[in-house]
Design a protein around this motif. Structure first.
Motif, PDB file in Angstrom:
ATOM      1  N   GLU A   5      -2.685   0.626   2.654  1.00  0.00           N
ATOM      2  CA  GLU A   5      -2.321   1.649   1.685  1.00  0.00           C
ATOM      3  C   GLU A   5      -0.859   2.032   1.869  1.00  0.00           C
ATOM      4  OE1 GLU A   5      -4.325   2.518  -0.575  1.00  0.00           O
ATOM      5  OE2 GLU A   5      -6.210   1.764   0.213  1.00  0.00           O
ATOM      6  N   ARG A   7       2.177   4.821  -0.023  1.00  0.00           N
ATOM      7  CA  ARG A   7       2.425   5.848  -1.040  1.00  0.00           C
ATOM      8  C   ARG A   7       3.422   5.333  -2.063  1.00  0.00           C
ATOM      9  NH1 ARG A   7       4.637  10.221   2.735  1.00  0.00           N
ATOM     10  NH2 ARG A   7       5.187   8.339   3.881  1.00  0.00           N
ATOM     11  N   ASP A   8       3.160   5.637  -3.337  1.00  0.00           N
ATOM     12  CA  ASP A   8       4.082   5.227  -4.395  1.00  0.00           C
ATOM     13  C   ASP A   8       5.471   5.809  -4.162  1.00  0.00           C
ATOM     14  OD1 ASP A   8       2.138   3.795  -5.606  1.00  0.00           O
ATOM     15  OD2 ASP A   8       1.582   5.369  -7.026  1.00  0.00           O
ATOM     16  N   PRO A  23       1.735  -0.560  -5.644  1.00  0.00           N
ATOM     17  CA  PRO A  23       1.682  -0.026  -4.279  1.00  0.00           C
ATOM     18  C   PRO A  23       2.253  -1.045  -3.305  1.00  0.00           C
ATOM     19  CG  PRO A  23      -0.371   0.404  -5.423  1.00  0.00           C
ATOM     20  CD  PRO A  23       0.432  -0.492  -6.329  1.00  0.00           C
ATOM     21  N   ASP A 111      -7.629   1.463  -5.189  1.00  0.00           N
ATOM     22  CA  ASP A 111      -7.137   2.302  -4.103  1.00  0.00           C
ATOM     23  C   ASP A 111      -8.313   3.130  -3.599  1.00  0.00           C
ATOM     24  OD1 ASP A 111      -5.987   4.330  -2.528  1.00  0.00           O
ATOM     25  OD2 ASP A 111      -4.132   4.312  -3.710  1.00  0.00           O
TER      26      ASP A 111
END
Length: 230
Positions: A5, A7-8, A23, A111
């Protein structure tokens, strides 16, 4: 390190291409593809954690694989043991590889932070190196959701790179990425705060089979949601 993961907000340039607006974890793992499986799929502690989980699952269990990658070894092992698998990964290339390699499982490109998870809906959950590019708050919130998604008496296995590090740049398989983690005792505390009992834990050093990767400390937690729920 399974960095599933990002963060944008980590994409800071206004003039990036459309592809680079995805992403960052999707960009990274789309590029790594099958090389990631070659580097990590045969890690002994990972395989041992899978065996631990499979031994405790009921027949035809429903399982969730968070950050499912290429589907091997996790989804493949669960399917081979007779269980159903929902694999979730942010990388479309990984999801495509997994769907072809483990067609008996279901894979979604999504996500996990945004995917609805029904309470008490899984017998087992796997979280192998899929938290490392979330913020600490996101990791905590997700673990609480995953604990609630487990049926009482269900089991969760988690693997991470234990380190007191927040939004630091590291080199992963020759590529710079930003990562966040916790020291070993803090990871254990995070899992317990989510409502899980840590039944055992295992620390090891693993050297991925890749020229751009060095030895990594790995921590595996074997957890259970109490029968009374959380």
């Amino acid at each position: 390190m399974r960095a599933d993961e990002r963060r944008d907000t980590d994409v800071r340039h206004d003039d990036v291409s459309h592809e680079d607006r995805r992403p960052p974890a999707a960009v990274l793992f789309d590029a790594l593809g099958a090389d990631y499986e070659k580097a990590f799929a045969h890690a002994p502690a990972h395989l041992s954690a899978l065996e631990w989980l499979i031994e405790r699952l009921p027949p035809a269990a429903r399982t969730l694989d968070v950050g499912s990658g290429t589907g091997r070894p996790t989804a493949a092992a669960l399917v081979a043991a007779g269980h159903s698998v929902l694999g979730v990964d942010v990388s479309p290339v990984m999801v495509d590889l997994a769907a072809r390699q483990v067609p008996e499982a279901e894979f979604r490109c999504a996500d996990i932070r945004e995917l609805p998870l029904a309470a008490d809906s899984f017998d087992g959950v796997c979280v192998f190196f899929s938290l490392l590019q979330m913020t600490r708050a996101e990791q905590s919130a997700l673990l609480r959701r995953l604990a609630l998604a487990l049926r009482p008496g269900g089991h969760l296995v988690l693997a991470t790179v234990p380190a007191d590090a927040e939004d630091v740049e590291v080199v992963f398989m020759g590529r710079p990425v930003r990562a966040t983690s916790f020291a070993e005792e803090d990871v254990t505390g995070l899992v317990e705060a989510a409502g899980l009992t840590v039944m055992s834990r295992h620390s090891t050093i693993f050297a991925p089979d890749h020229p751009g990767a060095g030895p990594e400390p790995h921590l595996f937690l074997h957890c259970r949601r109490d029968e009374t729920g959380s």
